[in-house]
Design a protein around this motif. Structure first.
Motif, PDB file in Angstrom:
ATOM      1  N   SER A  59       0.834  -1.207   0.000  1.00 28.49           N
ATOM      2  CA  SER A  59       0.000   0.000   0.000  1.00 28.49           C
ATOM      3  C   SER A  59       0.869   1.259   0.000  1.00 28.49           C
ATOM      4  O   SER A  59       2.084   1.194   0.194  1.00 28.49           O
ATOM      5  N   GLU A 115       3.414  -3.751   4.595  1.00 26.76           N
ATOM      6  CA  GLU A 115       2.000  -4.107   4.562  1.00 26.76           C
ATOM      7  C   GLU A 115       1.594  -4.361   3.121  1.00 26.76           C
ATOM      8  O   GLU A 115       1.764  -3.487   2.261  1.00 26.76           O
ATOM      9  N   ILE A 150      -2.803  -6.836   4.496  1.00 26.98           N
ATOM     10  CA  ILE A 150      -3.873  -5.841   4.436  1.00 26.98           C
ATOM     11  C   ILE A 150      -5.181  -6.621   4.313  1.00 26.98           C
ATOM     12  O   ILE A 150      -5.310  -7.473   3.441  1.00 26.98           O
TER      13      ILE A 150
END
Ligand SMILES: [Zn+2]
Length: 646
Positions: free
Chosen positions: A91, A107, A138
């Motif tokens: 992300s 992540e 995530i």
């Protein structure tokens, strides 16, 4: 006698670590040992090094780079993006450096691709940057709770490091030999709710669970928390020890009757650790923040504030199933799967070097569910077993799951075909996901049950489901595979998120509503109930537990008129004309047969049995039956009873 830090373990690590690694520092960090080296890649390239040292010191060994060798974060982030393929879905802010731990949190939507085949990418990242990657999943659905908890833990890293170091030094003293072990019931014995027990030796005091009672509803400080009065809170004020004498709190799972009192301990000065699995931490955050909000909304003063919940989260130490962890110098904890809700664990305690072993089950399911594997029955040793008894009575035999599912589906079909609407009030954590899996399976795979009306989800169900998608490895293999393959059953297109006013949603025509608030004591379900109650075509279905004073139980007992607070807070009379039905068999608890089979199948067999977490008659009956079947001493203690285990 002065209690000295056990330096032998640290010396052992220095002796066993191959010289080329170049140790610069070894320390206790919480229950683990953290070692800092000049050549971290050397250690990670040979997976046997860490494994062998861990086995030898009987502790988890964390190997990190000496701070002087770390690549600067900007270049390191660039390197990580070169090594990890874009399909991993890191992300925007998915790479975060934590210098306190020489770690980098990555992540990603697909952690497997970050890790690479056989961990190849991780080794690459370590070689190139010297930072140790911690890969986080995530959730496939948006989860504010997971975002919030992760952000908080990241921001509080300096505190976390100091806290872990301080408990590390406390836990790792020279082992003192204890002469006795005692268990004291502080709540949830011969009753359901406010589960709490104290396990004590000459040198250690630990609490297992610390909950509040769901009876008679949402409670704030107006129910006196300083003693067990009105059965809302555990008897921690009567345990002959102060809150700060407690060495550790161990949680079995994230339901309010097992966790609801923990922030209160922090409010009143507890500074020690809380052990739980990672999903239990996140579910606790969801339910405890919600509890404080609900109490305020209903005009009360909550027992503790959001600040205390945050303090609790900052002190949590998470462990997966099967990891052996020292919680004091002489007590080792291991979680085993309990099959009850996401992340639920039975607690195995190993006390002294081989002196005593106890299993405390928390809530467990020893039987089929769609969401989770059944509870684990194999343990290294069991001297005493403390088992839940919720459905331990002679009549607590539930019908098989398939019959329950078709009964539910048939009722839904009949109602919507007749132009009615169906309301299913649910506990957000556990039953909701189980029911969603069942509905999804029938509707997509069985033409007979092709329900053509919308199925709405409202309330905390969404957030709770999202948390499930962050921990697929804790779910049954079939569900896990679907989440990993972008086909999460919780995001199936048969479900619609309820948006807007409840009355408008219902005005659109026949529908099925899954709403949080299992016993109709509050939450989204109560709002729908008010809108739906007066139409005899509508159906209300209970699939879970209703406590004795809940609105749910009164409706099960066929009340026809009920006073409920309206928009302005004034009571309004609501006529109940809708049909009310209860479908058993979706429970996350074992029924009577499953409780007995679980104990029979435990390996090794327990030598002594205690029952808890059940109404008085059920605890007593189950204790008697188990004693007879297993030919061992068995008891049903009540709150404030103490038993010397050894
Ligand atoms: Zn539970």
């Amino acid at each position: 006698m002065a209690e000295e830090i056990n330096k032998d373990i640290l010396e052992e690590v220095k002796r066993l670590m191959p010289a080329p690694a170049g140790i610069t520092k070894v320390d206790f960090e919480g229950p683990d040992v953290a070692v800092y080296v000049n050549d971290v890649a050397f250690v990670y390239r040979d997976e046997n090094i860490i494994r062998n040292i861990s086995v030898s010191i009987k502790k988890r060994l964390i190997v990190r780079s000496d701070a002087s060798k770390l690549t600067d974060p900007e270049s390191a982030a660039k390197k990580i993006k070169e090594i990890v393929p874009p399909e991993a879905g890191i992300s925007e802010e998915g790479i975060r450096f934590v210098p306190e731990f020489s770690e980098v949190y990555i992540e990603a939507l697909k952690p497997g691709l970050v890790i690479g085949k056989g961990g190849a990418n991780l080794i690459n990242i370590i070689s190139e940057t010297k930072w140790i990657p911690k890969v986080l999943r995530i959730p496939t659905m948006n989860s504010d709770v997971i975002k919030g908890v992760r952000n908080m833990l990241f921001k509080e890293s300096p505190f976390r490091k100091k806290f872990l170091d301080s408990i590390g030094n406390k836990i790792n003293k020279q082992i003192m030999k204890s002469e006795w072990i005692k268990a004291t019931a502080l709540g949830g014995f011969k009753e359901v709710g406010r589960s709490c027990m104290l396990v004590e030796t000459n040198h250690s005091k630990i609490l297992i669970d610390c909950g509040i009672s769901p009876e008679p509803g949402i409670k704030g400080v107006d129910a006196n928390p300083s003693n067990g009065e009105n059965k809302a809170f555990p008897y921690v004020a009567n345990m002959n020890a102060t809150i700060n004498d407690i060495d550790a709190v161990i949680l079995t799972h994230g339901h309010m009757d097992h966790i609801g009192f923990v922030p209160y301990l922090y409010k009143f000065g507890y500074t020690g650790p809380v052990y739980c699995t990672p999903p239990t931490r996140d579910l606790a955050a969801l339910l405890l923040y919600d509890y404080t909000k609900l109490v305020i909304k209903s005009g009360g003063t909550p027992l503790y504030g959001e600040k205390d919940v945050k303090t609790m989260l900052m002190h949590m130490v998470t462990r997966d199933y099967g990891e052996v962890t020292n919680v004091t110098d002489e007590i080792k904890l291991t979680y085993h799967n309990a099959g009850h809700i996401l992340g639920s664990g039975t607690v195995h305690l190993h006390i002294g070097e081989g002196m005593y072993n106890a299993v405390i089950t928390g809530d467990y399911k020893y039987g089929f569910t769609r969401l989770l594997d059944e509870a684990d029955t194999r343990y290294p040793r069991i001297d005493a077993l403390f088992t839940e008894s919720t459905y331990g009575g002679p009549n607590d035999i539930t019908q098989n799951r398939k019959d329950s599912e078709t009964e539910l589906l048939d009722s839904i079909l009949a109602t919507v075909n007749n132009g009615g609407k169906v309301l299913i009030p649910l506990f957000s954590v556990g039953r909701s996901q189980e029911l969603m899996l069942a509905l999804e399976n029938y509707i997509n795979n069985n033409p007979k049950y092709k329900i053509e009306v919308p199925i709405y989800l409202d309330g905390m169900i969404l957030e709770a489901s999202a948390i499930h998608t962050a921990y697929p490895e804790y779910l049954k293999y079939s569900v896990q595979q679907r989440i990993l393959n972008n086909n999460s059953p919780f995001e199936s297109e048969i479900f619609e998120i309820a948006k807007g006013e409840k009355s408008e949603i219902l005005d659109k025509g026949p529908s099925v509503v899954l709403a949080s608030g299992g016993m109709l004591n509050g939450g989204a379900s109560l709002g729908y109930f008010k809108e739906m109650a007066e139409d005899p075509k509508n159906l209300l279905v209970f699939v879970g537990y209703n406590s004795a004073n809940s609105l749910g139980r009164r409706l099960q007992n066929k009340v026809t008129e009920i006073a409920l607070p309206g928009e302005d807070g004034k009571l309004e009379q609501v006529k109940v004309k809708m049909q009310v039905k209860t479908v058993e068999g979706f429970s996350g608890h074992s029924d009577r047969h499953q409780l007995i089979d679980f104990v029979k199948n435990m390996r090794p067999s327990p030598k002594k049995i205690f029952t808890m977490h059940g109404e008085e008659s059920k605890c007593e009956d189950l204790a008697r039956v188990l004693g007879n079947i297993m030919h061992v001493e068995s008891r049903a203690p009540m709150d404030l009873d103490s038993h010397r285990l050894r």
